[in-house]
Each structure stands twice: as structure tokens, then as C-alpha cells.
Write an enzyme that holds these catalytic residues in place. Structure first.
Site, PDB file in Angstrom:
ATOM      1  NE  ARG A  13      -0.116   6.309   0.653  1.00 44.89           N
ATOM      2  CZ  ARG A  13      -1.330   5.784   0.463  1.00 44.89           C
ATOM      3  NH1 ARG A  13      -1.480   4.489   0.233  1.00 44.89           N
ATOM      4  NH2 ARG A  13      -2.382   6.547   0.527  1.00 44.89           N
ATOM      5  CE  LYS A  22      -2.764  -1.611  -6.870  1.00 38.63           C
ATOM      6  NZ  LYS A  22      -2.225  -2.305  -5.714  1.00 38.63           N
ATOM      7  N   GLY A  23      -6.136   3.638  -5.060  1.00 41.93           N
ATOM      8  CA  GLY A  23      -6.711   4.954  -4.792  1.00 41.93           C
ATOM      9  C   GLY A  23      -8.121   4.845  -4.247  1.00 41.93           C
ATOM     10  NE  ARG A  24      -9.581  -1.208  -2.541  1.00 44.20           N
ATOM     11  CZ  ARG A  24      -8.494  -1.963  -2.633  1.00 44.20           C
ATOM     12  NH1 ARG A  24      -7.392  -1.636  -2.012  1.00 44.20           N
ATOM     13  NH2 ARG A  24      -8.516  -3.071  -3.346  1.00 44.20           N
ATOM     14  CB  ILE A  25     -12.989   6.621  -0.684  1.00 44.56           C
ATOM     15  CG1 ILE A  25     -12.988   7.395  -2.022  1.00 44.56           C
ATOM     16  CG2 ILE A  25     -13.478   7.495   0.466  1.00 44.56           C
ATOM     17  CD1 ILE A  25     -14.362   7.742  -2.540  1.00 44.56           C
ATOM     18  CE  LYS A  83      -3.365  -0.710  -0.744  1.00 44.31           C
ATOM     19  NZ  LYS A  83      -3.661  -1.261  -2.099  1.00 44.31           N
ATOM     20  N   GLY A  84       2.122   1.127  -0.268  1.00 39.42           N
ATOM     21  CA  GLY A  84       2.985   2.317  -0.330  1.00 39.42           C
ATOM     22  C   GLY A  84       2.889   3.014  -1.681  1.00 39.42           C
ATOM     23  N   GLY A  85       2.362   2.262  -2.681  1.00 39.91           N
ATOM     24  CA  GLY A  85       2.336   2.790  -4.049  1.00 39.91           C
ATOM     25  C   GLY A  85       3.227   1.928  -4.933  1.00 39.91           C
ATOM     26  CE1 TYR A 104       0.903  14.665 -12.826  1.00 38.20           C
ATOM     27  CE2 TYR A 104       0.471  14.514 -10.463  1.00 38.20           C
ATOM     28  CZ  TYR A 104       0.813  15.261 -11.585  1.00 38.20           C
ATOM     29  OH  TYR A 104       1.061  16.598 -11.457  1.00 38.20           O
TER      30      TYR A 104
HETATM   31  P1  A3P Z   1      -4.882   4.029  -1.579  1.00 35.78           P
HETATM   32  O1  A3P Z   1      -5.735   3.009  -2.231  1.00 35.78           O
HETATM   33  O2  A3P Z   1      -4.839   3.942  -0.112  1.00 35.78           O
HETATM   34  O3  A3P Z   1      -5.162   5.441  -2.041  1.00 35.78           O
HETATM   35  P2  A3P Z   1       0.048  -0.444  -3.707  1.00 35.78           P
HETATM   36  O4  A3P Z   1       0.161  -0.446  -5.188  1.00 35.78           O
HETATM   37  O5  A3P Z   1       1.362  -0.639  -3.035  1.00 35.78           O
HETATM   38  O6  A3P Z   1      -1.032  -1.338  -3.227  1.00 35.78           O
HETATM   39  O7  A3P Z   1      -0.367   1.029  -3.283  1.00 35.78           O
HETATM   40  C1  A3P Z   1      -1.639   1.548  -3.541  1.00 35.78           C
HETATM   41  C2  A3P Z   1      -1.583   3.034  -3.375  1.00 35.78           C
HETATM   42  O8  A3P Z   1      -0.901   3.627  -4.474  1.00 35.78           O
HETATM   43  C3  A3P Z   1      -2.940   3.689  -3.377  1.00 35.78           C
HETATM   44  O9  A3P Z   1      -3.362   3.742  -2.037  1.00 35.78           O
HETATM   45  C4  A3P Z   1      -2.685   5.066  -4.001  1.00 35.78           C
HETATM   46  O10 A3P Z   1      -2.848   6.127  -3.116  1.00 35.78           O
HETATM   47  C5  A3P Z   1      -1.223   5.014  -4.424  1.00 35.78           C
HETATM   48  N1  A3P Z   1      -0.920   5.599  -5.720  1.00 35.78           N
HETATM   49  C6  A3P Z   1       0.214   6.284  -5.983  1.00 35.78           C
HETATM   50  N2  A3P Z   1       0.196   6.749  -7.222  1.00 35.78           N
HETATM   51  C7  A3P Z   1      -0.961   6.353  -7.775  1.00 35.78           C
HETATM   52  C8  A3P Z   1      -1.524   6.548  -9.074  1.00 35.78           C
HETATM   53  N3  A3P Z   1      -0.889   7.240 -10.002  1.00 35.78           N
HETATM   54  N4  A3P Z   1      -2.746   6.002  -9.319  1.00 35.78           N
HETATM   55  C9  A3P Z   1      -3.389   5.309  -8.353  1.00 35.78           C
HETATM   56  N5  A3P Z   1      -2.893   5.088  -7.112  1.00 35.78           N
HETATM   57  C10 A3P Z   1      -1.683   5.609  -6.818  1.00 35.78           C
END
Ligand code: A3P
Length: 345
Positions: free
Chosen positions: A182, A308-311, A99-101, A292
Site C-alpha cells: 500500500r 481489518k479496516g480500522r479507523i 498491513k498491506g491487505g 468488499y
Molecule cells: P487498515 O486496518 O489500515 O484499514 P493485513 O491483513 O495485511 O493486516 O492488512 C489489513 C488491511 O487490509 C486493512 O488496513 C484494510 O484496509 C485492508 N483491506 C483490504 N481489503 C479489505 C477488505 N475487503 N476488508 C477489510 N480490510 C481490507
């Protein structure tokens, strides 16, 4: 007569206008693909000796489509031989943090023409069953690439799994290791959100984050809760440092990768000794997604999946404060060890 002349003039203007628009479109397309078509600069010797011949521009042009076909298993042996494609062990691994990205980082690095990503998480080093299959099994899981390119894989479970550092060390003691972090409390909530979504998908109920993160008997932070433990970055890193010197790690700021990805990616390019090739052109902010997205060229762009990018659910502020206070000393140690300071509370 006058009418005929006007019609002729209109016709001429139309032809000229079409030509101008056509040229403009061609130029935009060229600029779009130029960055990806430039021959590569030599890659530093740390990735092993580089062959004398540059990769032909034409080959790069075909790279995406061709490698994609090969990845799907549609390639014949003859095609692989013809294009001199190989399956290489990774020269760099994104070892975490969950979940770091990690996905965003891998996909963004894959914009670089010298990088080829392993699309799936391989889980070779953290899964005993996979590990028992041997290094050749692992190599065969890698995508096809040109010999001068580098393969990168990501399996975030590596960072927190006890046996992994020693296993990776045995494969390649000089491998480069990427860790994307993060702010620890946000990461823990993101981790929780992912599990919660999985439960909801199966129509199951789940505890509230507050209940899991705080021990109801002591009212202290519950260090047995995995989402909390994973965010104690320094504890995990210390285990890795028994095998690898700190110079072999690069810490990526996952919060900055969200808001301002390019400078973070440029730091990674430097760390990997890659010529700078990822540019602002490759990254565009998508207001609908709120993140992005990636642009490979004028025709091919993509955003990360909706997972990716859940609320995140709302969390009691006193619990957030407690967690931040708990992580604070570990964060200080992490800054000290890595030499990278973050503005975490
Ligand atoms: P959240 O879902 O908490 O927002 P991982 O890939 O390690 O599982 O990390 C998921 C996280 O990547 C997402 O966490 C999101 O915030 C982050 N992230 C970073 N850049 C992103 C992007 N360009 N599009 C979508 N998510 C991104």
C-alpha cells in the site's frame, strides 16, 4: 357460482405463482453455485504435472464443508484416504507486507476452487524455534487439499526477516511469491494503529505516531522506527532478489484491492497459472463494513474481521508530507525493479 369460479381462479394463480417463485429461487441458487461447481481447467505445468482425472463436480460441491471438517481435525484416517486428501507444502506464499491487505488477499484467493488457504499465519521461516522443527512440521500445519489444488499461506513477517529468503529458497527455489503493498505512509500509519490498539486493549499508554516517526533530535524521519522501515519496500525486496528472480514475484496493489478487488485478483490468477474462476459474483461491497466482502455461494458469505479496516488516528500533515518525501526515492526504485508503478506521492 361466480364466487366459486373466482376462488378456483385465485387458487390456480396462487399455485402458478408459487411455482414461478420456486423456479426463480432455484435458478438464483444454481447461478450462485455454478461458478464453484465447474470442473477445473488444467493448471499449468509450473505447478508440476497434473493428474489425468479431473476433480469430480460432486467432490467440489462438498469441498468447503469437507475440508472444513478435516481442518478442525474431525476426519478419520479412512475419510482422508477415501477422498484422497493430502497436506501439501505451499506452491505460493504471501510474504508481506504487514498491513498491506495480506488477510484480504488470502481470503479472496481462497474463493478460487483450486486454492486452499492455510488459515493461520504459520511463521515457519521467520521463527527460529519453528524452523528448527523441520519441514515435516511445516507440512503438517497445512490444510488438507485435493492433490490438484494448491496451498497458499501468508506470514507477513517473512518479507522483512533477514533469514527467510534463503530458507524458502532451500524448500522450493521455484516457489511463487506474492507481495501486497500500500502507499508506504498509509501502511506505516496502519501498522502504528494496530500496535496502538494492542496497547489500549491492555490499558497501556503509547506515543503519538508523530513522536515515533520523526526523530526529535534531527527532526528527520526516524528510520529506526519499525513501521517506517517496513515501508521501505525496495530495501527488503533487494534482499529477496539475491535468491529469487523478479519473475517469481507478483506485486499486488493493496490500495486497489480495497476499492476494486476483482482486477487485482485476476492478475494473481494469471500469475499463479490458475484458470479464471473468481468473479464479480464472489465479491460484494458491504456499505456497513465499508469494504468488499466475500460470497462463496448463495448461503455462505463473509466479511473480514473488524480488526481489518480500522479507523486511523489523525496525523499531523507536515509529518505526512515529510514521510512521503522520504519514501519517494525508495518508491521510484521499487517501481523500477518490479515494473509496476503506483500513483504514490
Ligand atoms: P487498515 O486496518 O489500515 O484499514 P493485513 O491483513 O495485511 O493486516 O492488512 C489489513 C488491511 O487490509 C486493512 O488496513 C484494510 O484496509 C485492508 N483491506 C483490504 N481489503 C479489505 C477488505 N475487503 N476488508 C477489510 N480490510 C481490507
Amino acid at each position: 357460482m361466480l364466487f366459486k369460479q373466482q376462488a378456483l381462479l385465485r387458487q390456480k394463480l396462487f399455485v402458478l405463482g408459487s411455482l414461478a417463485i420456486g423456479s426463480l429461487l432455484y435458478l438464483v441458487a444454481r447461478v450462485g453455485s455454478l461458478d464453484r461447481l465447474q470442473p477445473l481447467c488444467p493448471i499449468d505445468g509450473r505447478f508440476g504435472p497434473r493428474s489425468q482425472d479431473e476433480i469430480p463436480v460432486r467432490a467440489l460441491q462438498f469441498k468447503r464443508g469437507l475440508l472444513h471438517e478435516f481442518r478442525k481435525g474431525n476426519a478419520t484416517k479412512e475419510q482422508i484416504r477415501l477422498h484422497n486428501l493430502v497436506q501439501q507444502l505451499p506452491k505460493a506464499i504471501i510474504i508481506g507486507v504487514r498491513k498491506g491487505g495480506t488477510r484480504a488477499l488470502l481470503e479472496m484467493l481462497n474463493l478460487h476452487p483450486a486454492v486452499v488457504k492455510a488459515s493461520q499465519e504459520i511463521h515457519f521461516f521467520d521463527n527460529d524455534e519453528n524452523y528448527a522443527k523441520g519441514i515435516e512440521w511445516y507440512r503438517k500445519k497445512m490444510p488438507f487439499s485435493y492433490p490438484h489444488q494448491i496451498t497458499i499461506e501468508k506470514s507477513p513477517a517473512y518479507f522483512i526477516t533477514e533469514e527467510v529468503p534463503e530458507r524458502i529458497y532451500k524448500m522450493n527455489s521455484s516457489i511463487k511469491l506474492l507481495i501486497i503493498v500500500r502507499e508506504p505512509t498509509t501502511r506505516a500509519i496502519s501498522d502504528y494503529t494496530q500496535v496502538l490498539e494492542g496497547k489500549e486493549r491492555k490499558n497501556k499508554t503509547y506515543y503519538k505516531f508523530e513522536k515515533l516517526a520523526i526523530d526529535p533530535n534531527t527532526c528527520e524521519v526516524n528510520t529506526k522506527y519499525k513501521a517506517v522501515r517496513t515501508s521501505i519496500y525496495t530495501k527488503h525486496l533487494e534482499r529477496w532478489l539475491k535468491y529469487f528472480p523478479i519473475e517469481q514475484f507478483h506485486i499486488v496493489d493493496g490500495d486497489r484491492l480495497i476499492t476494486e478487488p476483482l482486477p487485482e485478483l485476476q492478475l494473481v490468477e494469471k500469475f499463479l497459472n490458475l484458470p479464471p474462476r473468481i468473479s464479480q459474483y464472489n465479491l460484494y461491497f458491504n456499505a456497513t463494513r465499508g469494504f468488499y466482502c466475500l460470497r462463496f455461494n448463495i448461503v455462505f458469505n463473509k466479511c473480514l474481521a473488524g480488526s481489518k479496516g480500522r479507523i486511523h488516528p489523525e496525523v499531523d500533515t507536515s509529518v505526512i508530507t515529510k514521510l512521503r518525501k522520504f519514501f519517494h526515492p525508495f518508491n521510484q526504485k521499487f517501481y523500477q525493479i518490479t515494473g509496476r508503478t503506483f500513483n504514490w506521492p
